[in-house]
Design an enzyme around this catalytic site. Structure first.
Site, PDB file in Angstrom:
ATOM      1  N   ARG A   1      32.988  21.898  12.066  1.00 24.41           N
ATOM      2  CA  ARG A   1      33.875  22.557  11.457  1.00 24.41           C
ATOM      3  C   ARG A   1      34.540  23.438  12.736  1.00 24.41           C
ATOM      4  NH1 ARG A   1      32.805  25.749   5.990  1.00 24.41           N
ATOM      5  NH2 ARG A   1      31.148  26.452   7.099  1.00 24.41           N
TER       6      ARG A   1
ATOM      7  N   ARG B   1      26.879  32.940  -6.153  1.00 21.14           N
ATOM      8  CA  ARG B   1      25.940  32.151  -5.354  1.00 21.14           C
ATOM      9  C   ARG B   1      24.830  32.287  -5.886  1.00 21.14           C
ATOM     10  NH1 ARG B   1      29.340  31.399  -0.476  1.00 21.14           N
ATOM     11  NH2 ARG B   1      28.314  29.910   1.078  1.00 21.14           N
TER      12      ARG B   1
HETATM   13  P1  ADP Z   1      30.298  28.109   3.566  1.00 21.08           P
HETATM   14  O1  ADP Z   1      31.497  27.330   4.330  1.00 21.08           O
HETATM   15  O2  ADP Z   1      28.867  27.530   3.807  1.00 21.08           O
HETATM   16  O3  ADP Z   1      30.207  27.639   2.047  1.00 21.08           O
HETATM   17  P2  ADP Z   1      31.183  30.571   3.290  1.00 21.08           P
HETATM   18  O4  ADP Z   1      32.248  30.885   4.091  1.00 21.08           O
HETATM   19  O5  ADP Z   1      31.301  30.805   1.748  1.00 21.08           O
HETATM   20  O6  ADP Z   1      30.490  29.280   3.733  1.00 21.08           O
HETATM   21  O7  ADP Z   1      30.056  31.878   3.495  1.00 21.08           O
HETATM   22  C1  ADP Z   1      29.569  32.159   4.752  1.00 21.08           C
HETATM   23  C2  ADP Z   1      28.365  32.988   4.641  1.00 21.08           C
HETATM   24  O8  ADP Z   1      29.115  34.492   3.824  1.00 21.08           O
HETATM   25  C3  ADP Z   1      27.229  32.858   3.715  1.00 21.08           C
HETATM   26  O9  ADP Z   1      26.533  32.014   4.521  1.00 21.08           O
HETATM   27  C4  ADP Z   1      26.749  34.048   3.322  1.00 21.08           C
HETATM   28  O10 ADP Z   1      25.933  34.842   4.326  1.00 21.08           O
HETATM   29  C5  ADP Z   1      28.116  34.807   3.102  1.00 21.08           C
HETATM   30  N1  ADP Z   1      28.393  34.793   1.711  1.00 21.08           N
HETATM   31  C6  ADP Z   1      29.651  34.242   1.220  1.00 21.08           C
HETATM   32  N2  ADP Z   1      29.590  34.364  -0.013  1.00 21.08           N
HETATM   33  C7  ADP Z   1      28.552  34.913  -0.755  1.00 21.08           C
HETATM   34  C8  ADP Z   1      28.039  35.416  -1.807  1.00 21.08           C
HETATM   35  N3  ADP Z   1      28.495  35.077  -2.832  1.00 21.08           N
HETATM   36  N4  ADP Z   1      26.914  35.946  -1.819  1.00 21.08           N
HETATM   37  C9  ADP Z   1      26.265  36.364  -0.825  1.00 21.08           C
HETATM   38  N5  ADP Z   1      26.500  35.935   0.581  1.00 21.08           N
HETATM   39  C10 ADP Z   1      27.810  35.265   0.870  1.00 21.08           C
HETATM   40  P1  ADP Z   2      32.730  24.636   2.444  1.00 18.17           P
HETATM   41  O1  ADP Z   2      33.901  25.482   2.086  1.00 18.17           O
HETATM   42  O2  ADP Z   2      32.166  23.867   1.051  1.00 18.17           O
HETATM   43  O3  ADP Z   2      31.738  24.974   3.230  1.00 18.17           O
HETATM   44  P2  ADP Z   2      34.722  23.079   3.969  1.00 18.17           P
HETATM   45  O4  ADP Z   2      35.915  22.867   3.221  1.00 18.17           O
HETATM   46  O5  ADP Z   2      35.014  24.247   4.896  1.00 18.17           O
HETATM   47  O6  ADP Z   2      33.499  23.259   3.187  1.00 18.17           O
HETATM   48  O7  ADP Z   2      34.595  21.769   4.752  1.00 18.17           O
HETATM   49  C1  ADP Z   2      33.458  21.685   5.767  1.00 18.17           C
HETATM   50  C2  ADP Z   2      34.251  20.694   7.014  1.00 18.17           C
HETATM   51  O8  ADP Z   2      34.198  19.304   6.441  1.00 18.17           O
HETATM   52  C3  ADP Z   2      35.366  21.129   7.413  1.00 18.17           C
HETATM   53  O9  ADP Z   2      35.328  21.094   8.814  1.00 18.17           O
HETATM   54  C4  ADP Z   2      36.433  20.306   6.610  1.00 18.17           C
HETATM   55  O10 ADP Z   2      37.558  19.963   7.660  1.00 18.17           O
HETATM   56  C5  ADP Z   2      35.414  18.971   6.710  1.00 18.17           C
HETATM   57  N1  ADP Z   2      35.609  18.170   5.290  1.00 18.17           N
HETATM   58  C6  ADP Z   2      35.888  18.862   4.175  1.00 18.17           C
HETATM   59  N2  ADP Z   2      36.081  17.849   3.301  1.00 18.17           N
HETATM   60  C7  ADP Z   2      35.673  16.780   3.692  1.00 18.17           C
HETATM   61  C8  ADP Z   2      35.780  15.300   3.266  1.00 18.17           C
HETATM   62  N3  ADP Z   2      36.058  14.950   2.136  1.00 18.17           N
HETATM   63  N4  ADP Z   2      35.499  14.344   4.408  1.00 18.17           N
HETATM   64  C9  ADP Z   2      35.386  14.606   5.709  1.00 18.17           C
HETATM   65  N5  ADP Z   2      35.203  15.975   6.036  1.00 18.17           N
HETATM   66  C10 ADP Z   2      35.429  16.945   5.159  1.00 18.17           C
END
Ligand code: ADP
Ligand code: ADP
Length: 218
Positions: free
Chosen positions: A130, A90
């Site tokens: 979500r 990230r």
């Molecule tokens: P998202 O669904 O927003 O992509 P993640 O589940 O990947 O969220 O991450 C949730 C939180 O965990 C981030 O907002 C950050 O606080 C922390 N986090 C996850 N991956 C990283 C990373 N590679 N470096 C720093 N913080 C991280």
């Molecule tokens: P990220 O890991 O990038 O943060 P997620 O895979 O958790 O994203 O997806 C974020 C939210 O959007 C979840 O609630 C998921 O079910 C929904 N979502 C993911 N892909 C799509 C899509 N192509 N269209 C509509 N909703 C989606």
């Protein structure tokens, strides 16, 4: 087919949703930094307590902590054939550390980086709707991917909850943090010739098809 895969894209773009299916299709583990942090938060480990201070504010966990955690994870034997990384790297420092880790483990380099792009207003709807499963982190959405039974995971029956960082106030900070700290990685991977631009603003299955087609050309 490429095996060291990094999913890139803003929070809510669908990285986790796609990474889970890709990992099954390719037979390699899905390693999500966010899932590992949340598991540690649930178990109240030292790592979890420390990470929670940043995560609940929508800020990034410091690089040294995150890099050590991922380095330990991808050096395990189940990652020998490759990995789908989701949420890591990230920052530029993390991306350089990943190149070094893969080199040290004799795994070559990152093969492909599907970058899932979605407009900001769509991201906000996706994040605030979500719902995540307590047991395994399976991902649902109240409108776009509702579970069969409200509040219950279709896959393992565990409770679905709203992540503390998926509230409106934290979400906009996370999108800002992405733009400042993670977006520069798009150029980094473009220069390495491994970036695959994916339109994430279409149904889940259509996004998956686009990613699979792009990967088959790598
Ligand atoms: P998202 O669904 O927003 O992509 P993640 O589940 O990947 O969220 O991450 C949730 C939180 O965990 C981030 O907002 C950050 O606080 C922390 N986090 C996850 N991956 C990283 C990373 N590679 N470096 C720093 N913080 C991280
Ligand atoms: P990220 O890991 O990038 O943060 P997620 O895979 O958790 O994203 O997806 C974020 C939210 O959007 C979840 O609630 C998921 O079910 C929904 N979502 C993911 N892909 C799509 C899509 N192509 N269209 C509509 N909703 C989606």
């Amino acid at each position: 087919m490429a095996k060291q895969i990094v999913m890139l894209g803003p929070p809510g773009a669908g990285k986790g949703t796609q990474a889970k299916v890709l990992s099954e299709k390719l037979g390699i583990p899905h390693v999500s930094s966010g899932d590992i942090f949340r598991e540690n938060m649930r178990e109240q480990t030292e790592l979890g307590k420390n990470a929670a201070l940043y995560i609940n504010r929508g800020e990034l966990v410091p690089d040294d902590v995150t890099i050590a955690m991922i380095s330990e994870r991808i050096s395990r034997i189940d990652c020998d054939e490759g990995v789908v990384l989701d949420g890591f790297p990230r920052t530029a420092t993390q991306a350089e550390a990943l190149d070094e880790m893969l080199g040290d483990l004799n795994k070559g380099q990152v093969d492909a980086v599907p970058c899932v792009d979605v407009p900001n207003d769509v991201l906000i709807d996706r994040l605030t709707g979500r719902r995540t499963c307590r047991a395994e982190g399976h991902i649902f959405h109240i409108m776009f991917k509702p579970p069969q039974e409200a509040g219950k995971c279709d896959i393992d029956g565990s409770e679905l909850y709203q992540r503390e960082d998926d509230t409106v106030s934290t979400v906009s900070n996370r999108i800002d943090v992405y733009q400042k700290q993670t977006q520069p990685l798009i150029d980094y991977y473009q220069q390495q010739g491994v970036l695959l631009e994916i339109n994430g603003d279409q149904p889940i299955e259509a996004v998956l098809d686009e990613i699979m087609t792009a990967l088959s050309g790598v």
